[in-house]
Design an enzyme around this catalytic site. Sequence first.
Site, short mmCIF file in Angstrom:
data_model
loop_
_atom_site.label_atom_id
_atom_site.label_comp_id
_atom_site.label_asym_id
_atom_site.label_seq_id
_atom_site.Cartn_x
_atom_site.Cartn_y
_atom_site.Cartn_z
N TRP A 14 -16.40 -17.00 -44.72
CA TRP A 14 -16.83 -16.72 -46.14
C TRP A 14 -18.22 -16.86 -46.37
O TRP A 14 -18.70 -17.83 -46.17
CB TRP A 14 -15.99 -17.17 -47.40
CG TRP A 14 -16.06 -16.77 -48.62
CD1 TRP A 14 -15.55 -15.67 -49.15
CD2 TRP A 14 -16.96 -17.35 -49.55
NE1 TRP A 14 -15.89 -15.60 -50.53
CE2 TRP A 14 -16.85 -16.24 -50.87
CE3 TRP A 14 -17.89 -18.35 -49.73
CZ2 TRP A 14 -17.34 -16.66 -52.10
CZ3 TRP A 14 -18.66 -18.56 -50.93
CH2 TRP A 14 -18.57 -17.60 -51.95
N ASP A 62 -11.05 -10.43 -50.75
CA ASP A 62 -10.33 -9.29 -51.76
C ASP A 62 -10.55 -7.91 -51.61
O ASP A 62 -11.70 -7.52 -51.47
CB ASP A 62 -10.65 -9.75 -53.08
CG ASP A 62 -10.58 -11.36 -53.51
OD1 ASP A 62 -10.51 -12.02 -52.77
OD2 ASP A 62 -11.12 -11.50 -54.39
C1 FRU Z 1 -10.55 -14.37 -54.52
C2 FRU Z 1 -12.00 -14.62 -54.98
C3 FRU Z 1 -12.47 -14.02 -56.51
C4 FRU Z 1 -13.96 -14.10 -56.17
C5 FRU Z 1 -13.95 -13.56 -54.78
C6 FRU Z 1 -15.36 -14.04 -54.30
O1 FRU Z 1 -10.26 -14.58 -53.43
O2 FRU Z 1 -12.28 -16.05 -54.77
O3 FRU Z 1 -12.09 -15.06 -57.48
O4 FRU Z 1 -14.29 -13.17 -56.89
O5 FRU Z 1 -12.86 -14.12 -53.98
O6 FRU Z 1 -15.31 -13.81 -52.64
#
Ligand code: FRU
Length: 539
Positions: A46, A22
Amino acid sequence: NAILSWQRTAYHFQPEHNWMNDPNGPLFHKGWYHLFYQYNPDSAVWGNITWGHAVSKDLIHWLHLPFAMVPDHWYDINGVWTGSATILPDGQIVMLYTGDTYDVKQVQCLAYPANLSDPLLLDWVKYSGNPVLVPPPGIGAKDFRDPTTAWLSPDGDKWRITIGSKVNTTGISLVYETVDFKTYDMLDGYMHAVPGTGMWECVDFYPVSMSEINGLDTSVSGSGVKHVLKASLDDDKNDYYALGVYDPIEDKWIPDDPKLDVGIGLRYDYGKYYASKTFYDQNKQRRILWGWIRETDSEYADIWKGWASVQSIPRTVMFDQKTGSNILQWPVSEVEELRSEIVEFDNVKLGPGSIVPLKVDTPSQLDIVASFEIDEDAFEGTVEADAGYSCPTSGGAANRGELGPFGVIVLGDKTLSEGTPIYFYVTKGTNGKFETHFCADELRSSLAPDVDKVVYGSKVPVLHGEKYSLRSLVDHSIVESFAQGGRTVITSRVYPTRAVDGAARVYLFNNATKVSVTASVKMWNMGSADIRTFPLNEQ
Ligand code: FRU
């Protein structure tokens, strides 16, 4: 690895290596646009979420800065998650973000720049009293994240923020009030809730002017203003928005059309696009939208190539005064700085079933603007055509109807063994009504086996007297396409193996069986953005 290096973009924002998701806390400060983003410093998947940081003078050329925040406290040791910035009237900058705690709970945390006089805002301080908010009773510890930019309460003496969550399968937005961003009161009920939409991530809430083209600061409210509410649906990974009216006294937002409510109606983008966020650009009085575009190849390929994800070209957002029922998204005008050597084709006649190659110098870096007109007689004579058509399920550009498809094919090779058609498809229902669909067909976008290949798209309003018009930004492995001035938008990630760099081609096509189409096209070769890492090395 040569093929994979072709997939890197030339003018979209990307870190040099590793995983990004994000966009976070975008803001303009002392001459610089700041972009923070969810980043894994260690790998192309991730994890270890840290706030990457970059600055730009024009939203196109970037300077990568040291990390703004890393997971180093009990309240964010599992990740410094998504957050938003608020610029206070005295110039202070407040950053609120979600911390994923040592025991995997979601809490909200406060941070601020150590030195406001630093235009680069290099150092960030986490408030000693963090966390400032924990999940309230009745809300799951893993369903409480992504605070918005704050707006002023009706009396102007308090700030409000909203945070997405869910109760059972109902998506909700909770509202809190605060004076100092350290202590908060939760307002009763929800600002809005939509059954069946699940967890609302990355909620965004902002005003749009019904009569002006400029953007509005987040606290603007009252007559002549509508409010956009956006939620990123965790369950289907798309960004849904709706236009509505905000009542700040009751603290309720009501959609203009309940059938087009958040999560069941309009999307920002009908391709790959998620976790977006807007900010008000006080420098140019506009509202700018950022969105995360993920990969649609395999995780294995991401690890091999060493990076994953890009950010969209930032888009200006405004209310569509012509339809009154949607927003318009358009690439920020600064992207046009990259244009060179215009190539123009006027009134190209495309009979049913025709394909015309167009010659350009940098076919994998293009800005294409095209308009199409259908020959009126054929239009009139049609009785009923393709009622029930839908881009994702109607077979892509190879499926021929009386009134479509017609458009452009980008990132195609010489024999069209690869190519991504971006097209219109007009239908006529049994009720005599014409509808236009705007689609992007990835079915033949790549000869590689392990990439998603789908057809994206949705309807687009075409008003009386308007031509069918599209704009596509092509950048190696991403195609961002805007129909009718940005009423409907589709972002595709594609992974050509032959249609790469100079070997790629652009075509105009009309695959309708009945109508002839007249096309006019302008295309620009797009330069590469200058993206450097801080500190700059002396040459
Ligand atoms: C959206 C999300 C958010 C969270 C972030 C974690 O893609 O899941 O809700 O804050 O990414 O990386």
